[in-house]
Enzyme design. Structure first.
Site, PDB file in Angstrom:
ATOM      1  N   PRO A   1      59.989  32.537  23.928  1.00 14.40           N
ATOM      2  CA  PRO A   1      61.351  31.991  23.979  1.00 14.40           C
ATOM      3  C   PRO A   1      61.491  30.841  22.987  1.00 14.40           C
ATOM      4  O   PRO A   1      60.643  29.953  22.934  1.00 14.40           O
ATOM      5  CB  PRO A   1      61.473  31.491  25.425  1.00 14.40           C
ATOM      6  N   MET A   2      62.559  30.875  22.187  1.00 17.57           N
ATOM      7  CA  MET A   2      62.818  29.812  21.216  1.00 17.57           C
ATOM      8  C   MET A   2      64.305  29.515  21.202  1.00 17.57           C
ATOM      9  O   MET A   2      65.111  30.402  20.911  1.00 17.57           O
ATOM     10  CB  MET A   2      62.345  30.215  19.811  1.00 17.57           C
ATOM     11  N   CYS A  10      58.035  22.958  26.427  1.00 18.82           N
ATOM     12  CA  CYS A  10      58.887  22.466  25.339  1.00 18.82           C
ATOM     13  C   CYS A  10      58.566  21.010  25.029  1.00 18.82           C
ATOM     14  O   CYS A  10      58.576  20.152  25.921  1.00 18.82           O
ATOM     15  CB  CYS A  10      60.355  22.602  25.719  1.00 18.82           C
ATOM     16  N   LYS A  21      55.185  28.862  31.334  1.00 16.27           N
ATOM     17  CA  LYS A  21      54.721  28.551  29.983  1.00 16.27           C
ATOM     18  C   LYS A  21      54.383  27.064  29.918  1.00 16.27           C
ATOM     19  O   LYS A  21      55.207  26.216  30.289  1.00 16.27           O
ATOM     20  CB  LYS A  21      55.769  28.894  28.932  1.00 16.27           C
ATOM     21  N   GLY A  78      55.823  33.044  18.312  1.00 22.17           N
ATOM     22  CA  GLY A  78      57.033  32.251  18.206  1.00 22.17           C
ATOM     23  C   GLY A  78      57.495  32.162  16.770  1.00 22.17           C
ATOM     24  O   GLY A  78      58.115  33.073  16.234  1.00 22.17           O
TER      25      GLY A  78
END
EC number: 1.3.1.-
Length: 352
Positions: free
Chosen positions: A23-24, A107, A146, A231
């Site tokens: 996920p980005m 993140c 994550k 990513g």
């Protein structure tokens, strides 16, 4: 040597390959997820969604929550620092069709960490446990996590968090091989990921600096992880998923995409962005993707890439951008910038 292990599963969902799209934010929207899935990603995860439902009425959040027409499993990542709010967000997304909930504790962005979310949570293992338990209990679909290796070099707690996650019912774990204070600087390390993989029974996905089939194979061999998560290596290079998958299965490198395929994929990606976001926003979002694609075009030198980016960034309509792509692949790379610029002027392509 090919990888003969069974493909990993997340609950009832068997991955179709050992290569996952990370996920980005601002990247893994619905058009990009569809493209990466088409090109071999075994699982794709949507952009991070803030857990507070009160913030979901913005256009950005509504687009991030749009999974219409996507094949399963549909994986949604949520971020926040309040266990009850994250549990509510998980339930609401499950009600809207999510089939996997992923919790973001990786993140490194300041605006996320300053709200005690993302990788900032790794400083408070009690809160981590509270969040994991609440979210797992709130839904009847798989929950994944994550993380990074820790908050800083002196607080490498990924193994403790991983064991805690497994005890709480987390069904798969992705680990980025940097601590939060590194952000994306320096090089990812894989010793921590290897230790995590050796200490839990749930699938572990290795993440960080995996940009080629050879690197993917080496990381899997070194860490014992069940899959790799890609990513930034996928930006401008969605073919990386099938290239890694083919190498892992057959031990041989797949041929690079032809110029015809590169043209078709890039044009199709831009068309999907225009359709998904609308003309005004789609044209602007397409600019960063074109920049990434140009970075991966080995036919071009840096000066040519700079000139082409400048030309493309001045175009203000979907058709102008699609015409640009056609012209880009029609000419010899040595004089592509000049020829594309002349074609832009000749065909009346409007610049902003």
């Amino acid at each position: 040597m090919s990888d003969t292990r069974p493909l990993p599963s997340i609950g009832p969902h068997r991955l179709t390959s050992r290569v996952i799209l990370a996920p980005m934010a601002g990247v893994t929207d619905r058009p990009f997820r569809a493209l990466c899935r088409q090109l071999g990603a075994g699982l794709v995860v949507g952009e991070m969604l803030i857990a507070d439902p009160a913030l979901w009425n913005t256009r950005k959040s509504r687009l991030r929550m749009d999974h219409r027409g996507e094949p399963g499993p549909r994986a949604v990542q949520i971020a926040g620092g309040d266990a009850e709010m994250l549990a509510t967000a998980a339930r609401l997304n499950a009600d809207q069709g999510a089939e996997i909930i992923d919790i973001n504790m990786g993140c490194p962005a300041k605006k996320v960490c300053n709200k005690a979310a993302g990788s900032a949570l790794l400083r408070d293992e009690t809160l981590v446990a509270e969040i994991l338990e609440a979210v797992v209990k709130s839904v009847d679909i798989p929950v994944t996590l994550k993380i990074r290796t820790g908050w800083c070099a002196d607080s490498n707690n990924a193994v403790r968090v991983a064991r805690m996650a497994e005890d709480c019912g987390i069904q798969a774990l992705a680990v980025h091989g940097r601590h939060r204070q590194q952000r994306y600087r320096g090089e990812a390390e894989y010793d921590t990921i290897a230790e995590v993989a050796s200490r839990v029974q749930i699938p572990v996905f290795a993440n960080g600096d995996i940009t080629s089939p050879d690197k993917a194979r080496a990381v899997l061999d070194y860490t014992g992880a069940n899959a790799v998560m890609i990513g930034r290596g996928a930006q401008g290079n969605p073919w990386i998923f099938r290239e890694i998958d083919h190498y892992l299965q057959h031990g041989k490198r797949l041929a690079a995409p032809s110029l015809t395929e590169r043209c078709d994929v890039l044009g199709g990606h831009l068309h999907a962005l225009h359709a998904f976001y609308g003309e005004h926003m789609g044209v602007r979002i397409a600019r960063k993707h074109l920049g990434w694609y140009l970075e991966g075009d080995t036919r071009l030198d840096e000066d040519s890439r700079r000139q082409l980016r400048a030309t493309f960034n001045g175009l203000d309509s979907p058709q102008c951008q699609l015409d640009f792509i056609d012209e880009l692949f029609r000419h010899d790379p040595a004089d592509a910038p000049e020829r594309v610029a002349r074609a832009v002027a000749h065909h009346g392509i409007r610049a902003a």
